[in-house]
Design a protein around this motif. Structure first.
Motif, PDB file in Angstrom:
ATOM      1  N   ASP A   1      45.622  95.181  72.123  1.00  0.00           N
ATOM      2  CA  ASP A   1      45.737  93.819  72.624  1.00  0.00           C
ATOM      3  C   ASP A   1      47.026  93.713  73.450  1.00  0.00           C
ATOM      4  O   ASP A   1      47.954  94.495  73.272  1.00  0.00           O
ATOM      5  N   ASP A   2      47.025  92.694  74.332  1.00  0.00           N
ATOM      6  CA  ASP A   2      48.213  92.381  75.129  1.00  0.00           C
ATOM      7  C   ASP A   2      48.596  93.514  76.075  1.00  0.00           C
ATOM      8  O   ASP A   2      49.771  93.885  76.184  1.00  0.00           O
TER       9      ASP A   2
ATOM     10  N   ASN B   1      46.230  90.553  79.148  1.00  0.00           N
ATOM     11  CA  ASN B   1      46.840  89.233  79.331  1.00  0.00           C
ATOM     12  C   ASN B   1      47.473  89.223  80.705  1.00  0.00           C
ATOM     13  O   ASN B   1      48.578  89.711  80.879  1.00  0.00           O
TER      14      ASN B   1
ATOM     15  N   HIS C   1      41.656  89.020  77.398  1.00  0.00           N
ATOM     16  CA  HIS C   1      42.388  88.470  76.239  1.00  0.00           C
ATOM     17  C   HIS C   1      42.978  87.108  76.631  1.00  0.00           C
ATOM     18  O   HIS C   1      44.031  86.734  76.137  1.00  0.00           O
TER      19      HIS C   1
ATOM     20  N   HIS D   1      47.115  83.602  76.782  1.00  0.00           N
ATOM     21  CA  HIS D   1      47.174  83.898  75.355  1.00  0.00           C
ATOM     22  C   HIS D   1      47.077  82.624  74.511  1.00  0.00           C
ATOM     23  O   HIS D   1      47.878  82.378  73.591  1.00  0.00           O
TER      24      HIS D   1
ATOM     25  N   HIS E   1      48.934  96.690  69.306  1.00  0.00           N
ATOM     26  CA  HIS E   1      49.458  95.958  70.459  1.00  0.00           C
ATOM     27  C   HIS E   1      50.257  96.905  71.350  1.00  0.00           C
ATOM     28  O   HIS E   1      50.793  97.911  70.861  1.00  0.00           O
TER      29      HIS E   1
HETATM   30 ZN   LIG Z   1      47.324  89.056  71.759  1.00  0.00          ZN
END
Ligand SMILES: [Zn+2]
Length: 327
Positions: A37-38, A75, A103, A107, A234
């Motif tokens: 993620d991110d 993101n 994503h 956010h 992450h």
């Molecule tokens: Zn995230």
């Protein structure tokens, strides 16, 4: 003659071993998909352009070393003032053969947004990613904070909204609270306290093992098998420096890595899930919508010291890096 006999025995023995081994590995083979993620950076504090490049390249090199094709959830908003850097980093992920999912742009939490605004934020978050992907269409979505609907109705509405955007929600079955350990680790690195940083990394890796043990036993308890898992990590400095250890550990536990497309084909990923107010992985959600077999109160959590160190480091890092002109 005797030598020929011995060779024959050896050949038969090898064939027997290979067959047995093949059956064992197909019937008990553990599988996991790696997701981040991110992408291209977790946004709790700002890092320099140089750090961002280094973190992403370290992660991509380690994935390549282990021959893994991962999925990264992007993101775009975190690098809204530096689209050139965003484009370059996303291109690196794509060139190395990884999937780029969505994503949201900023956010945002689904639990604090109207569906219409949320879906607009998802569309806004796909602009540069889609440029990078070219002909290939973005397929996957991971909700920030794992907020996927507080009620069955809102869960259903999100599912339909994503369908309209041709996106599929990607669940999580393993996570290790990496962001809790990343801030104090990064803080110690920036102040050149290398041993202290190493200590946070060790704590993080030990905690990861505890969580993996727990998820494996929860899966066995719920499904009498280890389902193909989806690990959420992450993009941060800590994972750039720890990914090799984590992947090596998964391998030594007997896991084979596979793409998210394959994992999502498993029937478990079509099972109904319990809507939930807080961000939580899907093992919990499935268990709550079925037989409630797992004692979730025993799921390992980072220590209160780890939370305190995280909060302290975030405050300092935010102050120290507020001038860094990436964001
Ligand atoms: Zn995230």
């Amino acid at each position: 003659m005797l030598i020929m006999k011995l060779v024959n025995i050896l050949v038969v023995a090898c064939a027997y071993f290979t067959n047995t081994h093949a059956i064992a590995s197909t019937s008990h083979q553990k599988k996991v998909s790696i997701t981040f993620d991110d992408v291209p950076i977790h946004g709790e504090f700002t890092l320099s352009e140089q750090s961002l490049r280094k973190i992403n390249h370290q992660l991509l090199d380690t994935l390549e070393k282990h021959n893994i094709k991962a999925t990264g959830f992007v993101n775009e908003g975190h690098l809204k003032n530096n689209p050139k850097l965003l484009r370059t980093l996303l291109s690196d992920w794509k060139m190395r053969g990884h999937q780029l999912g969505n994503h949201t742009f900023s956010h945002i939490s689904y639990h604090q947004s109207e569906l219409k605004i949320y879906l607009e934020d998802i569309k806004k978050g796909a602009v540069i990613t889609q440029e990078v992907l070219g002909q290939k269409k973005q397929k996957y979505f991971r909700p920030p904070y794992l907020h996927a609907g507080e009620t069955n109705e809102s869960q259903h509405l999100l599912h339909n909204g994503l369908k309209m955007l041709n996106l599929e929600l990607v669940p999580v079955t393993m996570e290790n609270a990496d962001y809790i350990y990343d801030a104090p680790y990064t803080k110690k690195l920036t102040s050149k306290e290398i041993n202290a940083a190493k200590n946070y990394k060790e704590q993080y890796l030990a905690f990861t093992e505890q969580r993996l043990d727990f998820y494996e036993s929860a899966s066995l308890n719920m499904f009498e098998t280890n389902i193909p898992h989806i690990l959420m990590l992450h993009v941060n400095q800590l994972n750039a420096d720890s990914l090799d250890d984590i992947l090596t550990s998964l391998k030594s536990r007997g896991y084979q890595f596979q793409t998210i497309d394959k994992t999502l084909k498993h029937p478990i990923y079509t099972q109904p899930t319990q809507a939930f107010k807080f961000g939580i992985h899907w093992l919990f959600r499935w268990d709550k919508s079925r037989d409630n077999k797992v004692r979730w109160a025993t799921e390992p959590e980072p220590s209160s010291d780890a939370f305190t160190a995280h909060n302290r480091a975030i405050t300092i890092l935010k102050k120290e890096t507020s001038h860094v002109p990436v964001d």
